[in-house]
Design an enzyme around this catalytic site. Structure first.
Site, short mmCIF file in Angstrom:
data_model
loop_
_atom_site.label_atom_id
_atom_site.label_comp_id
_atom_site.label_asym_id
_atom_site.label_seq_id
_atom_site.Cartn_x
_atom_site.Cartn_y
_atom_site.Cartn_z
N LYS A 110 0.53 -1.24 -0.25
CA LYS A 110 0.08 0.17 -0.02
C LYS A 110 0.84 0.86 -0.04
CE LYS A 110 -4.14 -1.70 1.11
NZ LYS A 110 -4.80 -2.24 2.30
N HIS A 140 2.38 7.04 2.58
CA HIS A 140 1.75 8.36 1.82
C HIS A 140 2.14 9.17 3.26
CE1 HIS A 140 -1.80 7.82 4.63
NE2 HIS A 140 -2.07 6.89 3.90
N HIS A 186 1.43 9.04 7.25
CA HIS A 186 2.31 8.17 7.58
C HIS A 186 3.53 9.20 8.24
CE1 HIS A 186 0.85 4.51 5.00
NE2 HIS A 186 0.75 4.64 6.16
#
Ligand code: ARG
Length: 571
Positions: free
Chosen positions: A127, A130, A133
C-alpha cells in the site's frame, strides 16, 4: 549544574519551615514576572504550624537565607520570599556544564535498567507510504530519541501491516494480470494497481472473492508458492519504505509485523477461552466488552481467520515476554483510539497487569492545502515525493540566494527534509493540521530552516572568532558579568531549562514541547546576536560571549538531534 529549585528547597529545609523537602519543592514557584524574583516561596502554608502571620514568617526566612553566594538578593514581599539568583553564579553553572558535557547536555540516566518499546510508522505492505504516514514515523522517532537520551533501553518496532485477507486478493490479481518486471520497477504503485483492478473485476465477477479467500487460506497454511509470492511483495515494499526511512535518517530494531504473530494466535485464543471470555456469535468469536462500556470485539471471523486486534493482543504478550518492557508505546493515529482501548482492556481481562504499561500515543490527521488526501479516490500523495519536492525547492531557494555552491546538494537535503520533520513536530500532536509548503520552507518563521540557520550562524561566529574560541577552556575563568544583559541572560536561562524540557516532552509523549523550546532558544540567540556585538576587542568580554554562543550552539544542536533533524554547520 546547580538545580536551583532543589538547592533552594534544601536551604529552606535547613532554615526550618516545618515543611518536608518534597513539600518545599512543590511550593517553590518560578514567577513569570522576574521582578518578583527568579524563584518565590509563598509562606501561607506555614502560618498555622508557626502561629504567625505569613508576612512575618516571610521576613524571618528571608533574614535566615539571604546570605548565600548563590543569591544576588532575597526579599520579603508580603507573604512571599522572593529569591533573585546571582547571575554570575548562574551563568558559570550553566555554561560550565554545557561546555563540559557537550553533545550530552540534557542526557540523563533516569531510565537505566528499564526497557521502553516505541512502535511507530507501521505502514501496510503493498500500500502507498503516503503523507499520512509521516506523522507516526516522525513523532515516533522523536519519542524514541527522547527516551533513549534519558537512559532507557529502547526498542524501535515497525509493526508492518503485512498480513490479512488482502494478500489473497493481491496474489490472485498478480497471477491473473501481473508482470514481474513491473513489480520490480515500481512495486507499490504496481501492486496497488492490481489490487484496484481486483476490486473492479470482483464487482462484475464475485467468484473472484472466493478464489482470493482460498489463496489466503493456502497462505495461512504455509503453502510454498503463496508464501513465496507474499514474501516477495513484502521485500519489494520494504525496499521502498527503506528509501524513505534512509532519507529521514530513521531505522528500526525490529520489523516484526502482523505476520510474525500468525503462529502465536492459537495460544491467545486458548487463554481467552480458558478465562471464559470468548463467545460465539454467528460463527465468529467475540469478546463482549459492554460491561466495560466498549463495543464488542471481533476476535476470529466465521471462517476462522484472525483479525488485526487478535494480532495486537498476541504482539503485546510476545513483547512482554520477549523484552519485559517497562513501557510499551504505540504511536498510532487517533482514529484507532477505540481499537487500542478495546485490546488493552482485553489484555487486562486476561489478567495481565502490564496492560497498564501499554500506552497509545494518538495524533490527529494531516491534510493537504488542496483538499484532504484520499486513498480511495487515488489522490494519494506519496511521502517520498513530498520529501523530494522539499529538497528540490530548498535547492532553488539556496541557488537564488547564491550561496554555498560547493555543498548545495547536501545542504538542500539536510534543510529540505529537516523542514518537513520540523513542521510535523511543531504542533501539538493531537491537533489535525494542514500541510503547507509556504510554512514548511519559510526561512524566517518558526521553522526548521530558521532554527538550522541559527545553528549555522552560531557555528560561523565561533569559526570567525579564531583563537579566542579555543581560549574558553572549561569556562571557569570567564568573567560572566559581561553576560548580565537581558538578551544574554535570557538565552542562558533557556539553555538551563533544556534538560527539564526534555523530560517533560518524554513524559507527555509530546515532541512539540521540545520543538517549541528549540524555536525559543533560536529566537533568544538571534536577539543576543543582533543586540550585542560579540567579536569585540576586549578579549575577556569576547571570550565570555563566545562561551555563551558555544553553549547555545550545543543546546540547539542537541534539540534538533532529538527531533531527528540534522544541524548544519554552514548554510
Ligand atoms: N498498519 C496500521 C495502519 O497502517 C498501523 C499499525 C498500528 N500498530 C498496531 N500495533 N496496531 O493503519
Amino acid at each position: 549544574m546547580v538545580n536551583y529549585r532543589e538547592k533552594i528547597a534544601e536551604i529552606l529545609a535547613e532554615a526550618g519551615t516545618g515543611l518536608s523537602y518534597e513539600e518545599l519543592l512543590d511550593t517553590i514557584e518560578a514567577p513569570v514576572d522576574k521582578s518578583m524574583g527568579d524563584y518565590a516561596f509563598p509562606c501561607f502554608k506555614l502560618a498555622k504550624a508557626m502561629r504567625k502571620a505569613p508576612p512575618l514568617i516571610a521576613k524571618e526566612i528571608t533574614e535566615k537565607i539571604a546570605d548565600n553566594p548563590l543569591f544576588e538578593k532575597v526579599e520579603a514581599v508580603n507573604a512571599y520570599v522572593n529569591v533573585f539568583i546571582s547571575k554570575e553564579a548562574f551563568l558559570h553553572s550553566v555554561i560550565g556544564e554545557v561546555i563540559k558535557v557537550g553533545d550530552n547536555y540534557g542526557r540523563s540516566t533516569q531510565g537505566e535498567g528499564k526497557t521502553v518499546i516505541v512502535e511507530f510508522s507501521s505502514p501496510n505492505i503493498a500500500k502507498p507510504f503516503h503523507i499520512g504516514h509521516i506523522r507516526s514515523t516522525v513523532i515516533g522517532n522523536a519519542i524514541y530519541k527522547l527516551y533513549d537520551f534519558l537512559g532507557y533501553n529502547t526498542i524501535r518496532i515497525n509493526h508492518l501491516g503485512d498480513y490479512g485477507t488482502q494478500f489473497g486478493k493481491m496474489i490472485c490479481a498478480y497471477r491473473k494480470w501481473g508482470k514481474k518486471e513491473d513489480v520490480e520497477r515500481e512495486p507499490i504503485k504496481t501492486l496497488l494497481s492490481y489490487y484496484t483492478k481486483f476490486h473492479e473485476e470482483a464487482e462484475k465477477d464475485p467468484s473472484l472473492n472466493d478464489e482470493a479467500r482460498a489463496i489466503f487460506a493456502a497462505l495461512e497454511k504455509g503453502s510454498p508458492e503463496e508464501v513465496a509470492l507474499w514474501k516477495w511483495f513484502r521485500e519489494e515494499s520494504l525496499k521502498e519504505f527503506n528509501r524513505v526511512y534512509d532519507m529521514l535518517g530513521i531505522s528500526f530494531d525490529s520489523y516484526a509485523g502482523e505476520s510474525f504473530y500468525s503462529d502465536k494466535m492459537p495460544r491467545i485464543l486458548e487463554e481467552l477461552e480458558a478465562k471464559g471470555l470468548l463467545q460465539e456469535s454467528q460463527g465468529a468469536q467475540i469478546v463482549d466488552l459492554t460491561e466495560k462500556g466498549l463495543p464488542v470485539a471481533l476476535i476470529t471471523k466465521s471462517d476462522g481467520s484472525t483479525l488485526y486486534i487478535t494480532r495486537d493482543i498476541a504482539a503485546g504478550v510476545y513483547r512482554k515476554e520477549h523484552y519485559d518492557f517497562y513501557k510499551n508505546i504505540y504511536v498510532v493515529a487517533s482514529q484507532q483510539n477505540l481499537h487500542f482501548k478495546q485490546w488493552f482492556t482485553i489484555v487486562e481481562m486476561l489478567g495481565y497487569d502490564w496492560a497498564k504499561d501499554c500506552v497509545h500515543v494518538p495524533f490527529g490527521l494531516v491534510s493537504l492545502e488542496d483538499g484532504t488526501m484520499s486513498t480511495r479516490h487515488g489522490r494519494v500523495v506519496f511521502l517520498e515525493d513530498v520529501l523530494n519536492r522539499a529538497v528540490e525547492q530548498t535547492k532553488q531557494i539556496i541557488l537564488e540566494k547564491g550561496v554555498n555552491t560547493d555543498q548545495t546538494e547536501e545542504t538542500a537535503k539536510i534543510v529540505g527534509i529537516g523542514a518537513v520533520i520540523f513542521q510535523e513536530l511543531s504542533n501539538n500532536r493531537i491537533k489535525d493540521y494542514t500541510f503547507s509548503w509556504d510554512k514548511v520552507l519559510n526561512f524566517e518563521g518558526e521553522t526548521g530552516p530558521y532554527v538550522q540557520y541559527t545553528h549555522a550562524r552560531a557555528c560561523s561566529v565561533l569559526r570567525n572568532a579564531g583563537d579566542s574560541a579555543a581560549k574558553i577552556g572549561d569556562g571557569s575563568k570567564l568573567d560572566m558579568h559581561y553576560l548580565r544583559g537581558d538578551a544574554a541572560f535570557e538565552l542562558a536561562r533557556m539553555i538551563y531549562e533544556m534538560p527539564n524540557v526534555i523530560v517533560d516532552a518524554a513524559e507527555r509523549y509530546e515532541p512539540s514541547v521540545l520543538t517549541r523550546h528549540v524555536v525559543d532558544m533560536a529566537q533568544a540567540f538571534n536577539r543576543f546576536y543582533h543586540e550585542e556585538h560579540i567579536l569585540v576587542d576586549n578579549e575577556a568580554e569576547k571570550e565570555a560571549k563566545l562561551a555563551l554562543v558555544s553553549a547555545a550552539r550545543i543546546a540547539i544542536g542537541n534539540g534538533l538531534g532529538l527531533l531527528g533533524i540534522k544541524a548544519p554547520e554552514k548554510m
